[in-house]
Design an enzyme around this catalytic site. Structure first.
Site, mmCIF file in Angstrom:
data_model
loop_
_atom_site.group_PDB
_atom_site.id
_atom_site.type_symbol
_atom_site.label_atom_id
_atom_site.label_comp_id
_atom_site.label_asym_id
_atom_site.label_seq_id
_atom_site.Cartn_x
_atom_site.Cartn_y
_atom_site.Cartn_z
ATOM 1 N N CYS A 1 0.711 -1.232 0.347
ATOM 2 C CA CYS A 1 0.120 0.031 0.054
ATOM 3 C C CYS A 1 0.826 1.236 0.023
ATOM 4 O O CYS A 1 0.272 2.257 0.066
ATOM 5 C CB CYS A 1 -0.911 -0.235 1.149
ATOM 6 S SG CYS A 1 -2.018 -1.410 1.098
ATOM 7 N N HIS B 1 -2.609 8.126 6.091
ATOM 8 C CA HIS B 1 -2.590 6.715 5.560
ATOM 9 C C HIS B 1 -4.349 6.618 5.992
ATOM 10 O O HIS B 1 -5.024 5.865 5.183
ATOM 11 C CB HIS B 1 -1.816 5.909 6.102
ATOM 12 C CG HIS B 1 -1.787 4.521 5.597
ATOM 13 N ND1 HIS B 1 -1.915 4.505 4.173
ATOM 14 C CD2 HIS B 1 -1.998 3.273 5.969
ATOM 15 C CE1 HIS B 1 -1.951 3.107 3.870
ATOM 16 N NE2 HIS B 1 -2.039 2.516 4.821
ATOM 17 N N GLU C 1 -0.954 5.335 13.839
ATOM 18 C CA GLU C 1 -0.703 6.533 12.921
ATOM 19 C C GLU C 1 -0.677 7.766 13.935
ATOM 20 O O GLU C 1 -0.076 8.590 13.721
ATOM 21 C CB GLU C 1 -1.165 6.742 11.716
ATOM 22 C CG GLU C 1 -0.712 7.921 10.612
ATOM 23 C CD GLU C 1 -1.243 7.843 9.459
ATOM 24 O OE1 GLU C 1 -1.098 8.658 8.492
ATOM 25 O OE2 GLU C 1 -2.379 6.974 9.335
ATOM 26 N N LYS D 1 -9.446 8.484 2.559
ATOM 27 C CA LYS D 1 -9.943 7.204 2.458
ATOM 28 C C LYS D 1 -11.563 6.982 3.301
ATOM 29 O O LYS D 1 -12.096 5.889 2.904
ATOM 30 C CB LYS D 1 -9.217 6.207 3.294
ATOM 31 C CG LYS D 1 -7.833 6.082 2.483
ATOM 32 C CD LYS D 1 -7.008 4.722 3.175
ATOM 33 C CE LYS D 1 -5.839 4.568 2.426
ATOM 34 N NZ LYS D 1 -4.680 5.595 2.690
ATOM 35 N N HIS E 1 -9.893 2.585 0.336
ATOM 36 C CA HIS E 1 -8.415 2.156 0.342
ATOM 37 C C HIS E 1 -8.078 1.476 -0.975
ATOM 38 O O HIS E 1 -8.460 0.379 -1.319
ATOM 39 C CB HIS E 1 -7.947 1.066 1.670
ATOM 40 C CG HIS E 1 -6.496 1.018 1.702
ATOM 41 N ND1 HIS E 1 -5.636 1.849 0.885
ATOM 42 C CD2 HIS E 1 -5.831 0.264 2.521
ATOM 43 C CE1 HIS E 1 -4.263 1.437 1.275
ATOM 44 N NE2 HIS E 1 -4.489 0.569 2.232
ATOM 45 N N PHE F 1 1.770 -3.402 3.949
ATOM 46 C CA PHE F 1 2.085 -4.894 4.688
ATOM 47 C C PHE F 1 3.642 -5.052 4.352
ATOM 48 O O PHE F 1 4.333 -4.589 3.398
ATOM 49 C CB PHE F 1 1.361 -5.821 3.679
ATOM 50 C CG PHE F 1 -0.150 -6.075 4.346
ATOM 51 C CD1 PHE F 1 -0.419 -5.351 5.190
ATOM 52 C CD2 PHE F 1 -0.769 -6.779 3.650
ATOM 53 C CE1 PHE F 1 -1.701 -5.175 5.611
ATOM 54 C CE2 PHE F 1 -2.014 -7.193 3.930
ATOM 55 C CZ PHE F 1 -2.692 -6.706 5.062
#
Length: 411
Positions: A164, A302, A313, A334, A339, A398
């Site tokens: 991502c 994010h 975050e 988002k 996402h 990831f």
């Protein structure tokens, strides 16, 4: 050799909230969600039956019919967004400049629907029924390859893949190609289209997706106490990056400067978030840009709407910015786009560029019951006009891969 300065001169966007950056920006500022019931396949057997699909997209507007059949949807989106961005930049590629125009466009997963279709066809009718275009139509680097072929860009041709964080890394590294003289112009960003049975099913198995099927527009709710996972989105974001003097010579309209990028690894866990990695990515980006934490006004987070990720975050932002963290406008688009995996970073970079250009932060919608663990200013539910000289865009993926981009008004 000193670094050359890099500016943004064109934007192209295919997204769940609109096709074209002007339409998408207008919907984001209005707080309009692009999330709804899945229409690409029958999701009845799955616990998640919602997604942020691109609507009203016709690939025939952007590429020849023969090429459409030979390529997965993520390639269609990438080519369309590229053509929009080149038009927005007023940039023609011909024999005089082709060798100085490069491409760095990636994808987190690539042609999953095409892979799924061919595996099902093989299972039903045997391996001879696999399409000869199965491999070149689905592998990740073919989005950059076909962009290069279709627009005639002969400079560096790269597809970075980092889950991502993919397209944030693509944009940042494309800027460095220009900084150090490998190109004068880069087509940079990412594209993703994984709304298919295996894509939704795989993330359901991870228990990563929201199951708020009865209220899809409220399902993505970053930083809200009642968030229950992210919503899968799709689309593409492309930025035209250009060396500053090159852009000035041709009289280009300049949105802002790409002034820095930071990268880091958590070295911790394949999926669980870690505080220190994001903190170091943000600080590295600020250092690379020559920007102090107190100079930043806006941060596109994010912010995926996962219980662990949003809180992590938040803590990373506070660790990187100290007391100034509470003076930042921290927005997660988002909440409206879902996402977009490998395309998220580029789409949100475009949002950050437009936030500077319009001096507006879009809202984080669906923030109804703030999570006590998420205690920053997330611009809840309504857009905000504000002075924005410096904007950050965060992406985490990831494997513990992190990327932060820094944009600033041209000085």
């Amino acid at each position: 050799m000193s670094k050359r300065r890099v500016v943004v001169t064109g934007l192209g966007l295919v997204s769940p909230v609109g096709i074209g950056h002007a339409v998408a920006w207008g919907n984001l500022v209005k707080g309009q969600s692009g999330i709804g019931p899945i229409t690409r396949f029958d999701p009845a057997a799955l616990p998640t039956r919602i997604a942020a699909e691109v609507k009203g997209f016709d690939p025939a507007q952007w590429m020849p019919p023969k090429e459409i059949r030979r390529a997965d949807t993520f390639i269609h989106y990438g080519i369309a967004a590229t053509r929009m961005a080149l038009e927005d930049a007023g940039l023609a590629i011909d024999h005089t400049n082709a060798e100085r125009v490069g491409v760095n466009v990636g994808s987190g997963i690539g042609g999953l629907p095409m892979i799924e279709d061919n595996i099902l066809e093989m299972g039903a009718k045997g391996p001879r029924r696999i399409s000869p275009f199965f491999v070149p139509g689905s592998i990740i680097n073919m989005v950059a390859g076909l962009i290069s072929i279709q627009v005639g860009a002969k400079g560096p041709n790269v597809s970075m893949v980092s889950a991502c964080t993919t397209s944030s890394h693509c944009v940042g590294e494309a800027g460095r190609f220009i900084e150090y003289g490998d190109a004068d112009v880069m087509i940079a960003g990412g594209s993703e289209s994984t709304i298919c049975q295996s894509g939704i099913g795989g993330f359901c198995s991870l228990k990563a997706l929201s199951e708020r099927n009865d209220d899809p527009t409220a399902a993505s709710r970053p930083f809200d106490k009642d968030r229950d996972g992210f919503v899968l989105g799709e689309g593409a974001g492309i930025l035209i990056l250009e060396e500053l003097e090159h852009a000035k010579r041709r009289g280009a309209r300049i949105y802002c400067e790409l002034s820095g990028m930071g990268m880091s690894a958590d070295a911790n866990h394949i999926t669980a978030p870690d505080l220190d990695g994001p903190r170091r990515a943000m600080l590295s980006a600020l250092r690379n840009a020559g920007v102090n934490p107190g100079d930043v006004q806006y941060l596109n987070a994010h912010g995926t709407s996962t219980p662990l990720g949003d809180a992590n975050e938040t803590e990373a932002i506070k660790a990187a910015f100290g007391d100034h963290a509470r003076r930042l406008a921290v927005n997660s688009t988002k909440s409206m786009t879902g996402h977009l995996l490998g395309a998220a970073g580029a789409v949100e970079a475009i949002v950050s560029v437009l936030a500077i250009h319009h001096q507006v932060s879009p809202p984080t919608i669906n923030l109804v019951t703030p999570d006590p663990a998420c205690d920053l200013d997330y611009v809840p539910n309504a857009a905000r006009s504000m002075a924005i000289d410096v904007a950050l865009s965060n992406s985490f993926g990831f494997g513990g891969t992190n990327g932060t981009l820094v944009f600033r008004r041209l000085r």
